[in-house]
Design a protein around this motif. Sequence first.
Motif, PDB file in Angstrom:
ATOM      1  N   GLY A 114       0.807  -1.208   0.000  1.00 44.71           N
ATOM      2  CA  GLY A 114       0.000   0.000   0.000  1.00 44.71           C
ATOM      3  C   GLY A 114       0.841   1.259   0.000  1.00 44.71           C
ATOM      4  N   ILE A 115       0.270   2.342  -0.541  1.00 41.59           N
ATOM      5  CA  ILE A 115       0.912   3.661  -0.526  1.00 41.59           C
ATOM      6  C   ILE A 115      -0.033   4.620   0.188  1.00 41.59           C
ATOM      7  CG2 ILE A 115       1.830   5.574  -1.880  1.00 41.59           C
ATOM      8  CD1 ILE A 115       2.294   3.626  -4.154  1.00 41.59           C
ATOM      9  N   MET A 116       0.467   5.272   1.214  1.00 34.28           N
ATOM     10  CA  MET A 116      -0.327   6.242   1.969  1.00 34.28           C
ATOM     11  C   MET A 116       0.169   7.651   1.670  1.00 34.28           C
ATOM     12  SD  MET A 116      -0.886   6.501   6.078  1.00 34.28           S
ATOM     13  CE  MET A 116      -2.042   7.712   6.751  1.00 34.28           C
ATOM     14  N   THR A 117      -0.725   8.507   1.180  1.00 36.69           N
ATOM     15  CA  THR A 117      -0.358   9.889   0.882  1.00 36.69           C
ATOM     16  C   THR A 117      -1.028  10.831   1.878  1.00 36.69           C
ATOM     17  OG1 THR A 117      -2.211  10.217  -0.650  1.00 36.69           O
ATOM     18  CG2 THR A 117      -0.130   9.398  -1.569  1.00 36.69           C
ATOM     19  N   VAL A 118      -0.387  11.977   2.110  1.00 32.05           N
ATOM     20  CA  VAL A 118      -0.921  13.016   2.978  1.00 32.05           C
ATOM     21  C   VAL A 118      -0.779  14.350   2.262  1.00 32.05           C
ATOM     22  CG1 VAL A 118      -0.749  14.198   5.197  1.00 32.05           C
ATOM     23  CG2 VAL A 118      -0.252  11.755   5.054  1.00 32.05           C
ATOM     24  N   ALA A 119      -1.869  15.141   2.232  1.00 31.59           N
ATOM     25  CA  ALA A 119      -1.810  16.444   1.566  1.00 31.59           C
ATOM     26  C   ALA A 119      -2.767  17.412   2.238  1.00 31.59           C
ATOM     27  CB  ALA A 119      -2.156  16.307   0.093  1.00 31.59           C
ATOM     28  N   LEU A 120      -2.423  18.687   2.179  1.00 27.61           N
ATOM     29  CA  LEU A 120      -3.312  19.743   2.649  1.00 27.61           C
ATOM     30  C   LEU A 120      -4.298  20.068   1.530  1.00 27.61           C
ATOM     31  CD1 LEU A 120      -3.823  21.947   4.918  1.00 27.61           C
ATOM     32  CD2 LEU A 120      -2.413  23.445   3.501  1.00 27.61           C
ATOM     33  N   VAL A 121      -5.602  19.990   1.813  1.00 26.14           N
ATOM     34  CA  VAL A 121      -6.596  20.246   0.782  1.00 26.14           C
ATOM     35  C   VAL A 121      -7.272  21.600   0.920  1.00 26.14           C
ATOM     36  CG1 VAL A 121      -7.062  17.824   0.290  1.00 26.14           C
ATOM     37  CG2 VAL A 121      -8.378  18.964   2.076  1.00 26.14           C
ATOM     38  N   ASP A 122      -7.214  22.214   2.101  1.00 26.73           N
ATOM     39  CA  ASP A 122      -7.853  23.520   2.278  1.00 26.73           C
ATOM     40  C   ASP A 122      -7.387  24.139   3.584  1.00 26.73           C
ATOM     41  OD1 ASP A 122      -9.396  25.681   1.654  1.00 26.73           O
ATOM     42  OD2 ASP A 122     -11.330  24.675   1.881  1.00 26.73           O
ATOM     43  N   GLN A 123      -7.604  25.438   3.704  1.00 23.35           N
ATOM     44  CA  GLN A 123      -7.327  26.138   4.944  1.00 23.35           C
ATOM     45  C   GLN A 123      -8.300  27.301   5.052  1.00 23.35           C
ATOM     46  OE1 GLN A 123      -3.162  26.953   3.863  1.00 23.35           O
ATOM     47  NE2 GLN A 123      -3.634  29.121   4.079  1.00 23.35           N
ATOM     48  N   GLU A 124      -8.677  27.635   6.282  1.00 21.64           N
ATOM     49  CA  GLU A 124      -9.651  28.684   6.528  1.00 21.64           C
ATOM     50  C   GLU A 124      -9.171  29.603   7.631  1.00 21.64           C
ATOM     51  OE1 GLU A 124     -13.400  27.031   7.583  1.00 21.64           O
ATOM     52  OE2 GLU A 124     -13.964  26.552   5.519  1.00 21.64           O
ATOM     53  N   LYS A 125      -9.707  30.830   7.615  1.00 17.39           N
ATOM     54  CA  LYS A 125      -9.496  31.763   8.711  1.00 17.39           C
ATOM     55  C   LYS A 125     -10.866  32.191   9.218  1.00 17.39           C
ATOM     56  CE  LYS A 125      -5.135  33.651   6.923  1.00 17.39           C
ATOM     57  NZ  LYS A 125      -4.434  34.876   6.460  1.00 17.39           N
ATOM     58  N   GLU A 126     -11.028  32.201  10.528  1.00 18.21           N
ATOM     59  CA  GLU A 126     -12.280  32.615  11.145  1.00 18.21           C
ATOM     60  C   GLU A 126     -11.987  33.675  12.197  1.00 18.21           C
ATOM     61  OE1 GLU A 126     -14.245  29.257  12.788  1.00 18.21           O
ATOM     62  OE2 GLU A 126     -14.856  28.447  10.838  1.00 18.21           O
ATOM     63  N   THR A 127     -12.759  34.763  12.159  1.00 16.89           N
ATOM     64  CA  THR A 127     -12.619  35.818  13.156  1.00 16.89           C
ATOM     65  C   THR A 127     -13.713  35.650  14.202  1.00 16.89           C
ATOM     66  OG1 THR A 127     -11.694  37.339  11.529  1.00 16.89           O
ATOM     67  CG2 THR A 127     -12.572  38.299  13.548  1.00 16.89           C
ATOM     68  N   ARG A 128     -13.332  35.640  15.462  1.00 15.86           N
ATOM     69  CA  ARG A 128     -14.318  35.517  16.532  1.00 15.86           C
ATOM     70  C   ARG A 128     -14.060  36.582  17.591  1.00 15.86           C
ATOM     71  NH1 ARG A 128     -11.983  32.580  20.967  1.00 15.86           N
ATOM     72  NH2 ARG A 128      -9.995  31.644  20.367  1.00 15.86           N
ATOM     73  N   TYR A 129     -15.118  36.928  18.313  1.00 25.44           N
ATOM     74  CA  TYR A 129     -15.044  37.944  19.350  1.00 25.44           C
ATOM     75  C   TYR A 129     -14.831  37.274  20.712  1.00 25.44           C
ATOM     76  CZ  TYR A 129     -16.259  41.908  22.309  1.00 25.44           C
ATOM     77  OH  TYR A 129     -16.240  42.904  23.251  1.00 25.44           O
ATOM     78  N   VAL A 130     -13.834  37.742  21.424  1.00 23.07           N
ATOM     79  CA  VAL A 130     -13.564  37.246  22.769  1.00 23.07           C
ATOM     80  C   VAL A 130     -14.072  38.285  23.756  1.00 23.07           C
ATOM     81  CG1 VAL A 130     -11.798  36.495  24.395  1.00 23.07           C
ATOM     82  CG2 VAL A 130     -11.519  36.036  21.946  1.00 23.07           C
ATOM     83  N   PRO A 131     -15.152  37.998  24.498  1.00 23.64           N
ATOM     84  CA  PRO A 131     -15.722  39.010  25.398  1.00 23.64           C
ATOM     85  C   PRO A 131     -14.785  39.356  26.534  1.00 23.64           C
ATOM     86  CG  PRO A 131     -16.741  36.882  25.775  1.00 23.64           C
ATOM     87  CD  PRO A 131     -15.864  36.725  24.561  1.00 23.64           C
ATOM     88  N   GLY A 132     -14.937  40.589  27.037  1.00 19.84           N
ATOM     89  CA  GLY A 132     -14.140  41.029  28.174  1.00 19.84           C
ATOM     90  C   GLY A 132     -14.662  40.461  29.470  1.00 19.84           C
TER      91      GLY A 132
END
Length: 223
Positions: A114-132
């Motif tokens: 068997g041959i096992m491959t690994v690859a990055l298929v996507d990436q995301e950025k998410e902005t969230r609010y951190v309350p005080g």
Amino acid sequence: MKLLIHPPYRTLFAIAAALLVSIAFQGCAPSTQITGAWKSPEAASKQYNNLVIVAMTNNVVARQQVENDLQAQLQKQGVTAAKSIELFPPTSSGENGPDVNAIMEKVRSNGYDGIMTVALVDQEKETRYVPGNYTYAPITRFGWYGRFSGYYTYWSPMMYDPGYYTEDKIYFLEANLYDVETENLVWSAQSSTYNPSDLQNASQEFAQVTVERMGQDNVVSRQ
């Protein structure tokens, strides 16, 4: 984003390095989980015990780290695993990577199943609010309400720590397992990694959850 369950059939060398060389991201502790998996109906109950691991990136440090960690996890399951970086070192590759025919010839001649491959298929950025946060420092409950100075003095210790916005980063990796004899895809899984702190931790987490899922899906043995 819409997560991929069934694997894409394309080469992904160009985008893989982004995750694998990233360090010191903001946010919470690294968290990796399998988000979808697929197994070919033709795979039946066959288990693969002699694999070649191929991290599809031209970044040598990242390739070494990912292949090392996957090899270690597979060996814990009793699976023999070889690293492509040793079979096909960077010095033996052309501008577009190793020749696929040369790869298959060497893999078959060494008896891998068997041959096992690994690859990055996507990436995301998410902005969230951190309350005080509010903090309170009480004073005596007597004599403060009837006069402005007393009321103001009483409430002024209520301090407000303003909130802020932060950016989270999510990476989606895909692992594929191919049968050497037919070259057909027999298993695939996609995972998400949330705010990885560094390459080593992200790679180790990815290897652990991926090999665990391979065992659950009965494509490799489970110890």
